[in-house]
Enzyme design. Structure first.
Site, PDB file in Angstrom:
ATOM      1  N   GLN A  30      94.219  46.396  53.259  1.00 13.52           N
ATOM      2  CA  GLN A  30      94.437  45.564  52.079  1.00 13.52           C
ATOM      3  C   GLN A  30      93.652  46.100  50.884  1.00 13.52           C
ATOM      4  O   GLN A  30      92.834  47.006  51.025  1.00 13.52           O
ATOM      5  CB  GLN A  30      94.000  44.123  52.375  1.00 13.52           C
ATOM      6  N   HIS A  61      84.672  26.343  53.995  1.00 11.02           N
ATOM      7  CA  HIS A  61      83.902  26.809  55.158  1.00 11.02           C
ATOM      8  C   HIS A  61      83.311  25.660  55.949  1.00 11.02           C
ATOM      9  O   HIS A  61      83.282  25.705  57.181  1.00 11.02           O
ATOM     10  CB  HIS A  61      82.832  27.816  54.705  1.00 11.02           C
ATOM     11  N   GLU A 106      86.730  40.758  63.020  1.00 12.27           N
ATOM     12  CA  GLU A 106      87.315  40.971  61.679  1.00 12.27           C
ATOM     13  C   GLU A 106      88.017  42.332  61.699  1.00 12.27           C
ATOM     14  O   GLU A 106      87.441  43.317  62.154  1.00 12.27           O
ATOM     15  CB  GLU A 106      86.185  40.901  60.639  1.00 12.27           C
ATOM     16  N   GLY A 138      92.299  40.606  65.694  1.00 14.97           N
ATOM     17  CA  GLY A 138      91.996  39.420  66.495  1.00 14.97           C
ATOM     18  C   GLY A 138      93.051  39.106  67.534  1.00 14.97           C
ATOM     19  O   GLY A 138      92.743  38.564  68.601  1.00 14.97           O
ATOM     20  N   ASP A 155      89.936  32.201  60.665  1.00 15.01           N
ATOM     21  CA  ASP A 155      89.811  32.171  59.204  1.00 15.01           C
ATOM     22  C   ASP A 155      90.545  33.387  58.669  1.00 15.01           C
ATOM     23  O   ASP A 155      89.939  34.395  58.307  1.00 15.01           O
ATOM     24  CB  ASP A 155      88.320  32.195  58.835  1.00 15.01           C
ATOM     25  N   ASP A 158      96.781  34.958  54.630  1.00 12.84           N
ATOM     26  CA  ASP A 158      98.111  34.365  54.791  1.00 12.84           C
ATOM     27  C   ASP A 158      99.010  35.282  55.630  1.00 12.84           C
ATOM     28  O   ASP A 158      98.760  36.482  55.716  1.00 12.84           O
ATOM     29  CB  ASP A 158      98.763  34.163  53.414  1.00 12.84           C
ATOM     30  N   PRO A 162      97.870  41.775  57.356  1.00 10.24           N
ATOM     31  CA  PRO A 162      97.306  41.992  58.697  1.00 10.24           C
ATOM     32  C   PRO A 162      97.156  40.704  59.501  1.00 10.24           C
ATOM     33  O   PRO A 162      97.018  40.724  60.728  1.00 10.24           O
ATOM     34  CB  PRO A 162      95.935  42.619  58.408  1.00 10.24           C
TER      35      PRO A 162
HETATM   36  N1  SAM Z   1      89.845  31.467  53.686  1.00 14.40           N
HETATM   37  C1  SAM Z   1      90.505  32.605  53.268  1.00 14.40           C
HETATM   38  C2  SAM Z   1      91.860  32.340  52.706  1.00 14.40           C
HETATM   39  O1  SAM Z   1      92.775  31.983  53.433  1.00 14.40           O
HETATM   40  O2  SAM Z   1      91.997  32.472  51.518  1.00 14.40           O
HETATM   41  C3  SAM Z   1      90.457  33.671  54.311  1.00 14.40           C
HETATM   42  C4  SAM Z   1      89.155  34.378  54.135  1.00 14.40           C
HETATM   43  S1  SAM Z   1      88.707  35.693  55.148  1.00 14.40           S
HETATM   44  C5  SAM Z   1      88.202  36.852  53.896  1.00 14.40           C
HETATM   45  C6  SAM Z   1      90.191  36.364  55.829  1.00 14.40           C
HETATM   46  C7  SAM Z   1      89.914  37.608  56.653  1.00 14.40           C
HETATM   47  O3  SAM Z   1      90.856  37.720  57.716  1.00 14.40           O
HETATM   48  C8  SAM Z   1      90.015  38.901  55.879  1.00 14.40           C
HETATM   49  O4  SAM Z   1      88.745  39.476  55.751  1.00 14.40           O
HETATM   50  C9  SAM Z   1      90.959  39.782  56.698  1.00 14.40           C
HETATM   51  O5  SAM Z   1      90.573  41.138  56.752  1.00 14.40           O
HETATM   52  C10 SAM Z   1      90.886  39.088  58.056  1.00 14.40           C
HETATM   53  N2  SAM Z   1      92.041  39.357  58.921  1.00 14.40           N
HETATM   54  C11 SAM Z   1      93.346  39.385  58.562  1.00 14.40           C
HETATM   55  N3  SAM Z   1      94.114  39.673  59.629  1.00 14.40           N
HETATM   56  C12 SAM Z   1      93.279  39.806  60.692  1.00 14.40           C
HETATM   57  C13 SAM Z   1      93.485  40.100  62.060  1.00 14.40           C
HETATM   58  N4  SAM Z   1      94.715  40.326  62.545  1.00 14.40           N
HETATM   59  N5  SAM Z   1      92.407  40.152  62.878  1.00 14.40           N
HETATM   60  C14 SAM Z   1      91.150  39.940  62.384  1.00 14.40           C
HETATM   61  N6  SAM Z   1      90.905  39.674  61.081  1.00 14.40           N
HETATM   62  C15 SAM Z   1      91.951  39.599  60.246  1.00 14.40           C
END
Ligand code: SAM
Length: 273
Positions: A30, A61, A106, A138, A155, A158, A162
């Site tokens: 991203q 959070h 993550e 994940g 967390d 959208d 990923p």
């Molecule tokens: N609360 C936030 C929102 O919805 O606006 C989400 C915040 S947090 C930064 C989201 C994290 O999910 C990102 O850092 C992203 O890299 C991670 N992420 C996305 N897909 C993922 C996956 N398949 N496995 C693990 N982490 C993932």
């Protein structure tokens, strides 16, 4: 007047005034941008979508962490965060003395690096000795566990990037397998104003995989529409019920708001019926 940054997606926009562009990084997963806003602290965006501002991140959070932890049937000891690289959910989970192991999975290490450097109040718990950082998808990481965790918090970003596999039935089945009996999961479940199909689909999946499932809503001013949802699932227990006291000195979560989050407007009840 300064420059204004816009999130524009799903036919809706939200703008914030910024004074400085602090970070721009393109990773295999991203595009990461971090800004200094005018009056709302730092702003983290991934692929042009607002993830947090330091002004109101406590709303999201606290609700994501404490709704799950306080609903847990067991005294929570082993906890997993999927996504959440900014560290905000970890910070809230680290407030529980009962927690012995705090795993985070993550996908994008660069999010953690940026958060640790530029969002130290959010990424404050990475040095906690209970925290184990795993850099992986994940949806793959979860497959190895059987009855391992008391609580799992997803967390994620959208669907579409990923985070896509984190919105599918296989991932929810694997989360149920990874939970101890009496455990609870909670996942970022979007707003019914903007993404009703995602809200509905996640509830259907969660109902299929967990003995108890529910959708809750709460306020986050800097998410478009000011509203976001949590999907909760319980392994043999109903996560709508708050079963323990939350840590002291929170700013958003309390026992009444936990239970009130699951009292839904009629159009959302109709969507989920
Ligand atoms: N609360 C936030 C929102 O919805 O606006 C989400 C915040 S947090 C930064 C989201 C994290 O999910 C990102 O850092 C992203 O890299 C991670 N992420 C996305 N897909 C993922 C996956 N398949 N496995 C693990 N982490 C993932």
């Amino acid at each position: 007047m300064g420059e204004w940054i816009k999130e524009a997606a799903n036919g809706f926009g939200l703008t914030l005034e910024i004074s400085k562009h602090l970070v721009h990084r393109e990773t295999p997963f991203q595009v990461i941008d971090l800004y200094q806003t005018v009056g709302k602290g730092k702003l983290l965006m991934l692929n042009g979508i607002i993830q947090l501002t330091s002004w109101d991140e406590f709303c999201y959070h606290e609700m994501m962490a404490h709704t799950v932890m306080c609903a847990c049937g067991n005294e929570p000891e082993n906890v997993l965060v999927i996504g959440g690289g900014d560290g905000g959910v970890l910070r809230e989970l680290a407030k529980y003395p009962s927690v012995k192991r705090l795993d985070i999975c993550e996908i994008d290490e660069a999010v953690i690096e940026v958060a640790r450097e530029f969002l130290p109040e959010t990424a404050v718990s990475y040095d906690d000795p209970r925290v184990n950082i795993n850099i992986a998808d994940g949806s793959e990481f979860i497959k190895q566990f059987n009855a391992e965790y008391d609580a799992i918090i997803v967390d994620s970003t959208d669907p579409g990037g990923p985070g896509e596999p984190l919105f599918g039935v296989e991932f929810y089945k694997n989360m149920r397998k990874a939970l101890k009996f009496g455990g609870v999961i909670g996942s970022q479940s979007e707003s019914p104003f903007l993404l009703p199909d995602v809200v509905k689909s996640l509830q259907q999946i969660s109902r299929e995989c967990f003995e108890y499932s529910a959708y809750g809503m709460f306020y986050v001013p800097t998410y478009p529409t000011g509203n976001i949802g949590i999907c909760v699932g319980g392994a043999g227990i109903d996560p709508v019920i708050a079963r323990r006291e939350a840590p002291l000195n929170l700013r958003y979560y309390n026992r009444k708001i936990h239970e009130a989050a699951f009292v839904l407007p009629q159009f959302v009840l109709d969507l989920l019926s």
